[in-house]
Design a protein around this motif. Sequence first.
Motif, PDB file in Angstrom:
ATOM      1  N   THR A  75     -80.485 -48.008  17.345  1.00  0.00           N
ATOM      2  CA  THR A  75     -81.532 -48.861  17.845  1.00  0.00           C
ATOM      3  C   THR A  75     -80.697 -50.350  18.141  1.00  0.00           C
ATOM      4  N   PRO A  76     -80.925 -50.819  19.323  1.00  0.00           N
ATOM      5  CA  PRO A  76     -80.170 -51.596  20.205  1.00  0.00           C
ATOM      6  C   PRO A  76     -80.702 -52.763  19.123  1.00  0.00           C
ATOM      7  N   LYS A  77     -79.404 -53.860  19.097  1.00  0.00           N
ATOM      8  CA  LYS A  77     -80.465 -55.251  18.186  1.00  0.00           C
ATOM      9  C   LYS A  77     -79.281 -56.280  18.055  1.00  0.00           C
ATOM     10  N   SER A  78     -80.329 -57.197  18.068  1.00  0.00           N
ATOM     11  CA  SER A  78     -79.192 -58.954  18.756  1.00  0.00           C
ATOM     12  C   SER A  78     -79.037 -59.748  17.733  1.00  0.00           C
ATOM     13  N   SER A  79     -78.181 -60.355  17.502  1.00  0.00           N
ATOM     14  CA  SER A  79     -77.891 -61.530  16.737  1.00  0.00           C
ATOM     15  C   SER A  79     -78.413 -61.402  15.837  1.00  0.00           C
ATOM     16  N   LYS A  80     -79.738 -62.340  16.150  1.00  0.00           N
ATOM     17  CA  LYS A  80     -80.506 -62.921  15.407  1.00  0.00           C
ATOM     18  C   LYS A  80     -81.492 -61.518  14.523  1.00  0.00           C
ATOM     19  N   ASP A  81     -81.746 -60.646  15.276  1.00  0.00           N
ATOM     20  CA  ASP A  81     -82.324 -58.973  14.019  1.00  0.00           C
ATOM     21  C   ASP A  81     -80.903 -58.657  13.309  1.00  0.00           C
ATOM     22  N   VAL A  82     -79.571 -59.395  13.619  1.00  0.00           N
ATOM     23  CA  VAL A  82     -78.691 -58.623  12.620  1.00  0.00           C
ATOM     24  C   VAL A  82     -78.783 -59.584  11.092  1.00  0.00           C
ATOM     25  N   LEU A  83     -78.616 -61.172  11.459  1.00  0.00           N
ATOM     26  CA  LEU A  83     -79.239 -62.462  10.684  1.00  0.00           C
ATOM     27  C   LEU A  83     -80.696 -62.091   9.912  1.00  0.00           C
ATOM     28  N   THR A  98     -77.001 -67.571  14.372  1.00  0.00           N
ATOM     29  CA  THR A  98     -76.051 -66.368  14.433  1.00  0.00           C
ATOM     30  C   THR A  98     -75.349 -66.785  15.357  1.00  0.00           C
ATOM     31  N   LYS A  99     -74.787 -67.771  16.160  1.00  0.00           N
ATOM     32  CA  LYS A  99     -73.237 -67.692  16.609  1.00  0.00           C
ATOM     33  C   LYS A  99     -72.174 -66.929  16.427  1.00  0.00           C
ATOM     34  N   ASN A 100     -72.018 -67.073  14.356  1.00  0.00           N
ATOM     35  CA  ASN A 100     -70.820 -66.558  13.945  1.00  0.00           C
ATOM     36  C   ASN A 100     -71.298 -64.743  13.561  1.00  0.00           C
ATOM     37  N   ILE A 101     -72.016 -64.396  14.065  1.00  0.00           N
ATOM     38  CA  ILE A 101     -72.113 -62.583  13.891  1.00  0.00           C
ATOM     39  C   ILE A 101     -72.075 -62.620  15.199  1.00  0.00           C
ATOM     40  N   SER A 102     -72.070 -63.652  16.508  1.00  0.00           N
ATOM     41  CA  SER A 102     -71.886 -62.606  17.296  1.00  0.00           C
ATOM     42  C   SER A 102     -70.851 -62.619  17.670  1.00  0.00           C
ATOM     43  N   VAL A 103     -69.961 -63.577  17.192  1.00  0.00           N
ATOM     44  CA  VAL A 103     -68.709 -63.250  17.274  1.00  0.00           C
ATOM     45  C   VAL A 103     -68.006 -61.944  16.452  1.00  0.00           C
ATOM     46  N   ILE A 104     -68.349 -61.871  15.671  1.00  0.00           N
ATOM     47  CA  ILE A 104     -68.498 -60.461  15.021  1.00  0.00           C
ATOM     48  C   ILE A 104     -68.475 -59.424  16.104  1.00  0.00           C
ATOM     49  N   LEU A 105     -69.312 -59.452  15.884  1.00  0.00           N
ATOM     50  CA  LEU A 105     -70.573 -58.443  16.836  1.00  0.00           C
ATOM     51  C   LEU A 105     -69.075 -57.499  18.132  1.00  0.00           C
ATOM     52  N   ARG A 106     -68.957 -59.176  19.050  1.00  0.00           N
ATOM     53  CA  ARG A 106     -68.133 -59.002  19.524  1.00  0.00           C
ATOM     54  C   ARG A 106     -66.981 -58.307  19.696  1.00  0.00           C
ATOM     55  N   ARG A 107     -66.248 -58.473  18.222  1.00  0.00           N
ATOM     56  CA  ARG A 107     -64.767 -57.928  17.410  1.00  0.00           C
ATOM     57  C   ARG A 107     -65.472 -56.805  18.081  1.00  0.00           C
ATOM     58  N   MET A 108     -66.066 -55.960  17.508  1.00  0.00           N
ATOM     59  CA  MET A 108     -66.846 -54.930  17.746  1.00  0.00           C
ATOM     60  C   MET A 108     -66.821 -53.874  18.632  1.00  0.00           C
ATOM     61  N   VAL A 109     -66.819 -55.130  19.373  1.00  0.00           N
ATOM     62  CA  VAL A 109     -67.799 -54.082  21.019  1.00  0.00           C
ATOM     63  C   VAL A 109     -65.802 -53.701  21.535  1.00  0.00           C
ATOM     64  N   LEU A 110     -65.531 -55.155  21.186  1.00  0.00           N
ATOM     65  CA  LEU A 110     -64.029 -54.872  22.208  1.00  0.00           C
ATOM     66  C   LEU A 110     -63.325 -53.387  20.669  1.00  0.00           C
ATOM     67  N   ALA A 111     -63.319 -53.385  19.426  1.00  0.00           N
ATOM     68  CA  ALA A 111     -62.687 -52.675  18.969  1.00  0.00           C
ATOM     69  C   ALA A 111     -63.589 -50.553  19.550  1.00  0.00           C
ATOM     70  N   LYS A 112     -64.674 -51.104  20.120  1.00  0.00           N
ATOM     71  CA  LYS A 112     -65.411 -50.025  20.389  1.00  0.00           C
ATOM     72  C   LYS A 112     -65.476 -49.103  19.478  1.00  0.00           C
ATOM     73  N   LYS A 113     -66.174 -50.179  18.703  1.00  0.00           N
ATOM     74  CA  LYS A 113     -67.660 -50.136  17.231  1.00  0.00           C
ATOM     75  C   LYS A 113     -68.791 -49.440  18.000  1.00  0.00           C
TER      76      LYS A 113
END
Length: 129
Positions: A75-83, A98-113
């Motif tokens: 289910t869709p999660k925000s950076s705050k949910d992950v934190l 959350t900004k540190n988590i957002s950076v990692i999540l964006r990398r995972m989007v680029l990696a198509k995960k």
Amino acid sequence: MTGFHRNTISLIEQTGNPTVSQYFEIRLALELDPSVCFLANYRQKPRYKLSVSRKEHTKLTMRIDALLNTSFFDTPKSSKDVLNELEENYPEAKNIQTKNISVILRRMVLAKKLSVNKTSPRIHLYKTK
């Protein structure tokens, strides 16, 4: 004996900082086994110690990657949910932003995960593909 130009030898003598390849050439010219220096038993210590928060940052990618292997991102999660999830499972993650988590999540989007859905300019929801 090394084949180095005299200016190179002079520079090494003045600075005491040969390159690794120069170091090996000098040791070989003197018929000293280069491996002897690297086999010495000594305890290497880091020059600087990492702070607790920095140690946590290095673990973030691994921990978020572990969440990918669960149903967390079904289910869709925000950076705050992950934190919140990380703080629940890892009490030492209290100082993560959350900004540190957002950076990692964006990398995972680029990696198509993960895929991302922008609900507003500041809120992004991440979900497994």
